[in-house]
Enzyme design. Sequence first.
Site, mmCIF file in Angstrom:
data_model
loop_
_atom_site.group_PDB
_atom_site.id
_atom_site.type_symbol
_atom_site.label_atom_id
_atom_site.label_comp_id
_atom_site.label_asym_id
_atom_site.label_seq_id
_atom_site.Cartn_x
_atom_site.Cartn_y
_atom_site.Cartn_z
ATOM 1 N N LYS A 172 -122.257 44.174 16.852
ATOM 2 C CA LYS A 172 -122.785 44.392 15.503
ATOM 3 C C LYS A 172 -121.741 45.015 14.572
ATOM 4 C CE LYS A 172 -127.593 44.739 17.027
ATOM 5 N NZ LYS A 172 -128.885 45.435 16.823
ATOM 6 N N TYR A 229 -133.751 37.454 12.297
ATOM 7 C CA TYR A 229 -134.680 38.510 12.725
ATOM 8 C C TYR A 229 -136.098 38.287 12.188
ATOM 9 C CZ TYR A 229 -130.957 41.400 14.748
ATOM 10 O OH TYR A 229 -129.952 41.892 15.537
ATOM 11 N N ASN A 285 -126.766 49.976 16.631
ATOM 12 C CA ASN A 285 -126.746 50.125 18.091
ATOM 13 C C ASN A 285 -125.753 49.199 18.792
ATOM 14 O OD1 ASN A 285 -128.202 47.797 17.833
ATOM 15 N ND2 ASN A 285 -129.940 48.447 19.091
ATOM 16 N N HIS A 322 -126.350 43.333 20.272
ATOM 17 C CA HIS A 322 -127.644 42.663 20.418
ATOM 18 C C HIS A 322 -127.612 41.871 21.717
ATOM 19 C CE1 HIS A 322 -131.108 40.098 19.556
ATOM 20 N NE2 HIS A 322 -130.360 39.086 19.963
ATOM 21 N N GLU A 365 -131.431 31.613 19.626
ATOM 22 C CA GLU A 365 -130.353 32.398 19.003
ATOM 23 C C GLU A 365 -128.991 31.724 19.167
ATOM 24 O OE1 GLU A 365 -132.748 36.617 19.636
ATOM 25 O OE2 GLU A 365 -130.895 36.284 20.752
HETATM 26 P P1 CMP Z 1 -131.693 44.152 18.402
HETATM 27 O O1 CMP Z 1 -131.639 44.061 19.883
HETATM 28 O O2 CMP Z 1 -130.618 43.503 17.630
HETATM 29 O O3 CMP Z 1 -133.101 43.571 17.874
HETATM 30 C C1 CMP Z 1 -133.856 44.116 16.826
HETATM 31 C C2 CMP Z 1 -133.181 45.279 16.213
HETATM 32 O O4 CMP Z 1 -133.972 46.063 15.341
HETATM 33 C C3 CMP Z 1 -132.768 46.245 17.273
HETATM 34 O O5 CMP Z 1 -131.717 45.711 18.018
HETATM 35 C C4 CMP Z 1 -132.447 47.486 16.481
HETATM 36 O O6 CMP Z 1 -131.104 47.522 16.060
HETATM 37 C C5 CMP Z 1 -133.347 47.329 15.285
HETATM 38 N N1 CMP Z 1 -134.347 48.379 15.315
HETATM 39 C C6 CMP Z 1 -135.325 48.553 16.215
HETATM 40 N N2 CMP Z 1 -136.055 49.655 15.903
HETATM 41 C C7 CMP Z 1 -135.502 50.165 14.777
HETATM 42 C C8 CMP Z 1 -135.795 51.294 13.970
HETATM 43 N N3 CMP Z 1 -136.805 52.104 14.273
HETATM 44 N N4 CMP Z 1 -135.024 51.513 12.888
HETATM 45 C C9 CMP Z 1 -133.999 50.674 12.586
HETATM 46 N N5 CMP Z 1 -133.678 49.586 13.322
HETATM 47 C C10 CMP Z 1 -134.414 49.340 14.394
#
Ligand code: CMP
Length: 146
Positions: free
Chosen positions: A18, A58, A121, A124, A135
Amino acid sequence: MQENKQKMKGNRTFTMIKPDAVAKSYTTAILKQITDAGFKIVAMKMTQMSRRDAERFYAVHKERPFFDELVEFMSSGPIVAAVLEKENAVEDFRTLIGSTNPAEAAEGTIRKLYAESVGKNAVHGSDSDENAAIEIAFHFAGREIF
Ligand code: CMP
């Protein structure tokens, strides 16, 4: 063709490094951890999603309170998108990356090492074989997968 499709089921997942992790130059360390864990990179590109791309990617989260933040962040800078191959790829990759929230991620996981928050984070990983296929097709043409 049919035989090939069946062989691939369960063996591929999709990942994005990311914008937070790319900006901090964690890309090569993360890719090394992925390949050291036995995943083969069969497609990879550096790219940037538009807001529209991120909204589409998303779309399943569009009712969530964090959707706008997620779209804004995921389109804010370059990502590295890749297709990974390994037996039991989806589940094993989710183990390797750790919990969505890095504060809850196990020691040694990619998110524990490189993520800063639940939103930023670092990586993904697809959550099912079905979503992995969707995806992968979102980011790669068939001729870009080896
Ligand atoms: P990802 O695995 O990319 O799939 C959905 C994403 O939503 C997840 O990782 C997080 O980065 C994001 N996400 C999930 N919960 C939250 C939250 N409470 N606040 C912001 N982003 C979120």
